[in-house]
Enzyme design. Structure first.
Site, PDB file in Angstrom:
ATOM      1  CD  GLU A 179      -6.887  -1.485   0.865  1.00 31.11           C
ATOM      2  OE1 GLU A 179      -6.500  -2.483   1.057  1.00 31.11           O
ATOM      3  OE2 GLU A 179      -6.831  -0.503   1.413  1.00 31.11           O
ATOM      4  CB  THR A 221      -6.338   4.327   9.406  1.00 28.41           C
ATOM      5  OG1 THR A 221      -6.031   3.100   8.685  1.00 28.41           O
ATOM      6  CG2 THR A 221      -6.374   3.923  10.977  1.00 28.41           C
ATOM      7  N   GLY A 238       0.899  -1.315   4.254  1.00 30.21           N
ATOM      8  CA  GLY A 238       1.426  -0.277   3.772  1.00 30.21           C
ATOM      9  C   GLY A 238       2.229   0.564   4.992  1.00 30.21           C
ATOM     10  CG  HIS A 239       1.465   3.336   9.301  1.00 31.81           C
ATOM     11  ND1 HIS A 239       1.575   4.597   9.148  1.00 31.81           N
ATOM     12  CD2 HIS A 239       2.168   2.772  10.625  1.00 31.81           C
ATOM     13  CE1 HIS A 239       2.021   4.899  10.038  1.00 31.81           C
ATOM     14  NE2 HIS A 239       2.476   4.126  11.127  1.00 31.81           N
ATOM     15  NE  ARG A 252      -9.355   6.616   4.697  1.00 34.87           N
ATOM     16  CZ  ARG A 252      -8.341   5.822   4.626  1.00 34.87           C
ATOM     17  NH1 ARG A 252      -7.331   5.949   3.878  1.00 34.87           N
ATOM     18  NH2 ARG A 252      -8.625   4.613   5.389  1.00 34.87           N
ATOM     19  CG  ASN A 296      -1.931   1.069   1.025  1.00 35.30           C
ATOM     20  OD1 ASN A 296      -1.391   2.352   0.953  1.00 35.30           O
ATOM     21  ND2 ASN A 296      -3.279   0.691   1.619  1.00 35.30           N
ATOM     22  NE  ARG A 345       8.719  21.008   1.346  1.00 31.38           N
ATOM     23  CZ  ARG A 345       9.950  21.307   0.932  1.00 31.38           C
ATOM     24  NH1 ARG A 345      10.572  20.412   2.111  1.00 31.38           N
ATOM     25  NH2 ARG A 345      10.787  21.938   0.581  1.00 31.38           N
ATOM     26  CG  HIS A 374      -5.618  -1.913   9.601  1.00 30.97           C
ATOM     27  ND1 HIS A 374      -6.053  -0.885   8.754  1.00 30.97           N
ATOM     28  CD2 HIS A 374      -5.539  -1.477  11.066  1.00 30.97           C
ATOM     29  CE1 HIS A 374      -5.997   0.158   9.688  1.00 30.97           C
ATOM     30  NE2 HIS A 374      -5.633  -0.111  10.838  1.00 30.97           N
ATOM     31  CG  ASP A 375      -2.177  -1.712  12.825  1.00 27.90           C
ATOM     32  OD1 ASP A 375      -1.870  -0.744  11.973  1.00 27.90           O
ATOM     33  OD2 ASP A 375      -2.953  -1.585  13.699  1.00 27.90           O
ATOM     34  CG  HIS A 385      -3.691   9.081   1.790  1.00 25.42           C
ATOM     35  ND1 HIS A 385      -4.584   8.516   0.883  1.00 25.42           N
ATOM     36  CD2 HIS A 385      -3.949   9.208   3.143  1.00 25.42           C
ATOM     37  CE1 HIS A 385      -5.556   7.920   1.772  1.00 25.42           C
ATOM     38  NE2 HIS A 385      -5.268   8.186   3.104  1.00 25.42           N
ATOM     39  CG  HIS A 414      -8.087   3.127   1.315  1.00 24.73           C
ATOM     40  ND1 HIS A 414      -8.262   2.066   2.358  1.00 24.73           N
ATOM     41  CD2 HIS A 414      -9.255   3.833   1.188  1.00 24.73           C
ATOM     42  CE1 HIS A 414      -9.544   2.404   2.984  1.00 24.73           C
ATOM     43  NE2 HIS A 414     -10.085   3.499   2.222  1.00 24.73           N
TER      44      HIS A 414
END
Length: 237
Positions: A70, A100, A213-214, A45, A7, A18, A190-191, A50, A43
């Site tokens: 997603e 999130t 991702g994160h 939104r 992700n 920036r 997720h996580d 992002h 993903h």
């Protein structure tokens, strides 16, 4: 084997901070695939904080592995997916102001809505996945919507595993097996991180794909993106 889909939302967040084009999202997607990544996930939104909707179009000719988009199937999102035609669409019940993803679908309550949306995607040859909590009734409901796969929401597992509670995997194992019995493919995300992905992979039957991702991007700050992608691939295989 379990595919690694990366992700790249956090790359877009850094770029947007920036207002320019550094880091370049397209180049990062190319590099992740060159490093061995087996898919790219975005993903978008509604506020485009992002991933921008234009990014989804720009990435289409670049993603030569598996392209997963997603999001909450609001009309704007549905229209985007039908135009881009990714490999897979993962439906997530995000509130518009959510930081999130924080919950899976109630597949019984929203059965009719999900059936309608999924049937439209399937008419356009787009594989569908539903983001769900590890609850057997929810898995059974997912089958009734016509989805091809489910994506297990793994935040609870990751949180409990970090505390040393390996039994937190049990509900995920049960739901993965139920999905297989019903003919649903199993994804997860997720996580998930370098710390927990090997244990998760080794215990979940039929795990087809993880979307990370994160954690992956955060780990790459210290260890390097190419190195981290290959560390995940090693743990998954």
């Amino acid at each position: 084997m379990t595919k690694l889909s990366v992700n790249i939302n956090k790359i877009a967040t850094l770029r947007n901070s920036r207002g320019g084009d550094v880091p370049n999202l397209i180049q990062v997607a190319k590099d992740i695939q060159r490093f061995g990544g087996e898919g790219i996930t975005i993903h978008p939104r509604p506020d485009e904080r992002h991933i921008r909707y234009q990014d989804a179009y720009d990435l289409k000719p670049i993603v030569t592995t598996e392209y997963n988009i997603e999001g909450n199937p609001i009309p704007k999102f549905v229209d985007l997916v039908l135009k881009v035609k990714p490999t897979q669409v993962t439906l997530v019940p995000d509130a518009e102001d959510a930081i999130t993803s924080n919950a899976g679908w109630d597949t019984k309550k929203h059965k009719g809505f999900l059936q309608e949306v999924i049937s439209e995607f399937k008419r356009n040859d787009i594989r569908t996945s539903i983001f769900v909590d590890p609850i057997v009734d929810v898995i059974e409901g997912a089958k009734e919507t016509g989805a091809d796969r489910i994506e297990l929401y793994t935040e609870e597992f990751a949180s409990e595993y970090a505390k040393g509670n390996e039994k937190a995997i049990n509900s995920y194992v049960e739901c993965a097996q139920k999905s297989i019995d019903l003919g649903l493919g199993v994804n997860a995300g997720h996580d998930l991180s370098l710390d927990n992905i090997k244990f998760f992979k080794e215990n979940i039957p039929g795990l087809l794909e993880v979307s990370i991702g994160h954690a992956l991007i955060s780990e790459s700050i210290y260890l390097g993106l190419e190195n981290v992608v290959n560390m995940y691939l090693h743990r998954l295989k």
